[in-house]
Design a protein around this motif. Structure first.
Motif, PDB file in Angstrom:
ATOM      1  N   VAL A 432       0.847  -1.197   0.000  1.00  0.00           N
ATOM      2  CA  VAL A 432       0.000   0.000   0.000  1.00  0.00           C
ATOM      3  C   VAL A 432       0.880   1.242   0.000  1.00  0.00           C
ATOM      4  CG1 VAL A 432      -1.946  -1.130   1.115  1.00  0.00           C
ATOM      5  CG2 VAL A 432      -0.156  -0.111   2.517  1.00  0.00           C
ATOM      6  N   GLY A 433       0.275   2.400  -0.356  1.00  0.00           N
ATOM      7  CA  GLY A 433       1.094   3.584  -0.549  1.00  0.00           C
ATOM      8  C   GLY A 433       0.622   4.813   0.189  1.00  0.00           C
ATOM      9  N   LEU A 434       1.556   5.751   0.339  1.00  0.00           N
ATOM     10  CA  LEU A 434       1.251   7.050   0.923  1.00  0.00           C
ATOM     11  C   LEU A 434       0.339   7.850  -0.002  1.00  0.00           C
ATOM     12  CD1 LEU A 434       1.916   8.986   3.277  1.00  0.00           C
ATOM     13  CD2 LEU A 434       3.899   9.744   1.976  1.00  0.00           C
ATOM     14  N   THR A 435       0.530   7.671  -1.292  1.00  0.00           N
ATOM     15  CA  THR A 435      -0.357   8.229  -2.302  1.00  0.00           C
ATOM     16  C   THR A 435      -0.554   7.177  -3.373  1.00  0.00           C
ATOM     17  OG1 THR A 435      -0.745  10.101  -3.802  1.00  0.00           O
ATOM     18  CG2 THR A 435       1.489   9.257  -3.678  1.00  0.00           C
ATOM     19  N   GLY A 436      -1.450   7.438  -4.320  1.00  0.00           N
ATOM     20  CA  GLY A 436      -1.716   6.436  -5.340  1.00  0.00           C
ATOM     21  C   GLY A 436      -2.487   7.020  -6.503  1.00  0.00           C
ATOM     22  N   LEU A 437      -2.694   6.193  -7.515  1.00  0.00           N
ATOM     23  CA  LEU A 437      -3.389   6.654  -8.707  1.00  0.00           C
ATOM     24  C   LEU A 437      -4.826   7.051  -8.404  1.00  0.00           C
ATOM     25  CD1 LEU A 437      -3.342   7.092 -11.764  1.00  0.00           C
ATOM     26  CD2 LEU A 437      -3.990   4.695 -12.037  1.00  0.00           C
ATOM     27  N   ALA A 438      -5.511   6.257  -7.587  1.00  0.00           N
ATOM     28  CA  ALA A 438      -6.891   6.589  -7.239  1.00  0.00           C
ATOM     29  C   ALA A 438      -6.965   7.936  -6.531  1.00  0.00           C
ATOM     30  CB  ALA A 438      -7.494   5.491  -6.371  1.00  0.00           C
ATOM     31  N   ALA A 439      -5.991   8.203  -5.661  1.00  0.00           N
ATOM     32  CA  ALA A 439      -6.003   9.463  -4.909  1.00  0.00           C
ATOM     33  C   ALA A 439      -5.824  10.666  -5.836  1.00  0.00           C
ATOM     34  CB  ALA A 439      -4.900   9.442  -3.846  1.00  0.00           C
ATOM     35  N   VAL A 440      -4.879  10.580  -6.792  1.00  0.00           N
ATOM     36  CA  VAL A 440      -4.650  11.727  -7.663  1.00  0.00           C
ATOM     37  C   VAL A 440      -5.763  11.875  -8.703  1.00  0.00           C
ATOM     38  CG1 VAL A 440      -2.158  11.644  -7.368  1.00  0.00           C
ATOM     39  CG2 VAL A 440      -3.197  10.400  -9.273  1.00  0.00           C
ATOM     40  N   GLU A 441      -6.576  10.833  -8.867  1.00  0.00           N
ATOM     41  CA  GLU A 441      -7.745  10.949  -9.734  1.00  0.00           C
ATOM     42  C   GLU A 441      -8.951  11.511  -8.980  1.00  0.00           C
ATOM     43  OE1 GLU A 441      -8.015  10.600 -12.869  1.00  0.00           O
ATOM     44  OE2 GLU A 441      -6.072   9.716 -13.366  1.00  0.00           O
ATOM     45  N   GLY A 442      -8.744  11.925  -7.745  1.00  0.00           N
ATOM     46  CA  GLY A 442      -9.802  12.565  -6.964  1.00  0.00           C
ATOM     47  C   GLY A 442     -10.639  11.613  -6.136  1.00  0.00           C
ATOM     48  N   LEU A 443     -10.237  10.347  -6.040  1.00  0.00           N
ATOM     49  CA  LEU A 443     -11.031   9.352  -5.310  1.00  0.00           C
ATOM     50  C   LEU A 443     -10.529   9.246  -3.875  1.00  0.00           C
ATOM     51  CD1 LEU A 443     -11.225   6.717  -8.166  1.00  0.00           C
ATOM     52  CD2 LEU A 443     -13.059   8.211  -7.379  1.00  0.00           C
ATOM     53  N   ARG A 444     -10.885  10.233  -3.075  1.00  0.00           N
ATOM     54  CA  ARG A 444     -10.553  10.261  -1.658  1.00  0.00           C
ATOM     55  C   ARG A 444     -11.811  10.587  -0.884  1.00  0.00           C
ATOM     56  NH1 ARG A 444      -5.060  13.412  -0.333  1.00  0.00           N
ATOM     57  NH2 ARG A 444      -5.757  12.598   1.661  1.00  0.00           N
ATOM     58  N   GLY A 445     -11.823  10.195   0.385  1.00  0.00           N
ATOM     59  CA  GLY A 445     -12.989  10.482   1.205  1.00  0.00           C
ATOM     60  C   GLY A 445     -14.181   9.637   0.789  1.00  0.00           C
ATOM     61  N   ASP A 446     -15.352  10.264   0.783  1.00  0.00           N
ATOM     62  CA  ASP A 446     -16.601   9.557   0.494  1.00  0.00           C
ATOM     63  C   ASP A 446     -16.813   9.485  -1.015  1.00  0.00           C
ATOM     64  OD1 ASP A 446     -18.972   8.272   0.694  1.00  0.00           O
ATOM     65  OD2 ASP A 446     -20.099   9.950   1.560  1.00  0.00           O
ATOM     66  N   THR A 447     -16.045   8.605  -1.678  1.00  0.00           N
ATOM     67  CA  THR A 447     -16.139   8.430  -3.123  1.00  0.00           C
ATOM     68  C   THR A 447     -16.362   6.956  -3.434  1.00  0.00           C
ATOM     69  OG1 THR A 447     -13.721   8.277  -3.236  1.00  0.00           O
ATOM     70  CG2 THR A 447     -14.700  10.431  -3.674  1.00  0.00           C
ATOM     71  N   SER A 448     -16.584   6.658  -4.695  1.00  0.00           N
ATOM     72  CA  SER A 448     -16.942   5.315  -5.131  1.00  0.00           C
ATOM     73  C   SER A 448     -15.845   4.295  -4.826  1.00  0.00           C
ATOM     74  CB  SER A 448     -17.232   5.314  -6.636  1.00  0.00           C
ATOM     75  OG  SER A 448     -17.350   4.012  -7.128  1.00  0.00           O
TER      76      SER A 448
END
Length: 486
Positions: A432-448
């Protein structure tokens, strides 16, 4: 040494589940006890190990490495008659490392020294740059050394490939292969493989719907049997052909369940016009999935994690200290927040964060998304710029996390999301990572969650060092904009 079972009579069809009775597959594979075992009375034997007891891919890597070392040694002897040991070691190490990064030691079906020329020239130039820095040769001499080194490597590799092709044709170096989800083009592909044994492939069977013309292959089964078949050691290579829409999801799930040491190729649609092939079987392009991640590249990724995390931790230590002081003044004792998360292979670890929310009321349940009522002004600020996540650099140094990878989640939500979304569990194939592709695509918090799983798995299957660099650059940009809340 693991043992493997092979059917010597090609006219006998063996279901994958029936191989259990012969010791070729794990005993926990479901068996239809009412069915007749097709292996009864059939001669079986332990599959021969590769040359000198090594696997075929390891032998081929050693042969190519030996050819390169020989070429480098000759080049040094001709250009530098009395080189120092330090200079020779530096040159050889830098050139071999550049070759490894360029993929010149990865397994390939088509062996051609001419295909290697661009990477060889780049590696030679890098090696000579290192020599110029250490020894300072004049420019004309450096050009001569580059040309000589490149020529010798191509010639030595040409001889090594000739030997490897002969060993493949003789069956000494072979890759046991199974076709998955194949339909109309399967018979043609099998015929090409049989006509060109220099690829080293030997087709053992077909999983899924069996097309006409392939009745003589010994192993049959369902797509879902693929992970167990690979775990048995009976198959080294998987080729995925045409799959119906109903089979496609099952094929993807089966491939994701396979170990990363398995080589997986996909036969592209419109293969005659395709330019995306990484390899080929006599003109038929094959696209290699990024399922296999070499130890060399993984070691480079880990070394980069440690180096960058160490430098970053030293740089941001004052910022962490100021943020911790602000948290202490706003919320009282307990600046560092520890929470159990799930990492590589389902292993649990303690994730470190700066506390950004007040403690929940006694008896209250902590929800998955952020509770805005418990976030103070300091907490909102450090969450907005992701300052609260900086202590996770320590997790990176410990080996719990990587700088880039799927975001870690709490065990209870891993179980919940895994039950709701079948692809979610495959996120844990990597660290697992400190950041990731999903995070930079805006998928953080209450997202799909489905979208998160999709991008996490896309990252795993398309991973490269350059992809990590791009994600870190996009992360830095998001942090400067203050879009890290969520």
């Amino acid at each position: 040494m693991s043992t493997h079972v092979e059917v010597r009579l090609p006219i006998v069809e063996v279901a994958v589940s029936d191989l259990v009775a012969a010791g070729g597959l794990p005993i926990d594979l479901p068996i239809d006890n009412g069915a007749t075992n097709p292996l009864a009375g059939v001669e079986t034997h332990v599959r021969r190990p590769g040359f000198l007891g090594l696997r075929a891919a390891s032998v081929e890597t050693l042969v190519r490495l030996g050819a390169d070392v020989l070429a480098l040694g000759l080049a040094i002897a001709l250009v530098q008659p009395t080189p120092t040991a330090a200079h020779a070691f530096l040159w050889i190490s830098v050139v071999l490392a550049s070759f490894a990064v360029a993929g010149l030691y990865d397994h390939r079906l088509r062996l051609s020294a001419l295909d290697d020329v661009p990477a060889i020239l780049i590696g030679s130039a890098i090696g000579l740059a290192a020599m110029a820095w250490a020894h300072g040769p004049v420019f004309s001499k450096a050009v001569l050394e580059a040309a000589l080194l490149g020529t010798l490597v191509v010639l030595c590799r040409g001889g090594a490939y000739l030997m490897l092709r002969r060993l493949r044709c003789s069956g000494v170096l072979r890759r046991e292969t199974v076709l998955v989800g194949t339909r109309s083009r399967a018979a043609e592909l099998v015929a090409r493989i049989e006509q060109h044994p220099e690829t080293g492939l030997r087709v053992r069977g077909v999983l899924g719907v069996r097309p006409s013309g392939l009745e003589g292959l010994p192993i049959t089964g369902d797509v879902a049997d693929l992970p167990d078949l690979i775990a048995s050691g009976a198959v080294d290579t998987v080729i995925v052909g045409d799959a119906s829409s109903k089979e496609e999801c099952r094929v993807i799930e089966a491939l994701r369940s396979c170990g990363t040491a398995t080589e997986i190729f996909v036969l592209p649609r419109l293969s005659e016009l395709s330019t995306a092939g990484d390899d080929e079987v006599w003109g038929v392009p094959l696209h290699r999935l990024k399922q296999y991640r070499s130890r060399t590249r993984m070691a480079v990724k880990r070394a980069a994690d440690v180096t960058i995390a160490s430098a970053a931790l030293l740089t941001v230590a004052p910022l962490i200290g100021l943020a911790a002081l602000a948290v202490r003044l706003e919320m009282g004792p307990g600046v560092i927040y520890r929470q159990e998360r799930v990492g590589l292979g389902g292993r649990r670890f303690q994730l470190l964060k700066l506390r950004s929310m007040r403690s929940a009321e006694s008896g209250g349940a902590s929800g998955w998304a952020t509770d805005a009522d418990r976030v103070g002004r300091v907490g909102a600020f450090i969450r907005r710029y992701s300052i609260d996540e900086l202590p996770q650099l320590v997790n990176v140094l410990r080996g719990d996390m990587s700088l880039v990878g799927p975001r870690p989640e709490r065990p209870e939500y891993v179980d919940q999301f895994g039950n709701e979304f079948p692809s979610y569990a495959f996120r844990h194939r990597v660290m697992v990572g400190l950041t990731g592709l999903a995070a930079v695509e805006g998928l953080r918090g209450d997202t799909s969650i489905a979208d998160r799983a999709y991008f996490d798995n896309w990252y795993i299957e398309h991973w490269s060092l350059w992809l990590d660099v791009k994600i870190m650059v996009r992360t830095a940009s998001a942090l400067l904009k203050g879009t890290g809340a969520g």
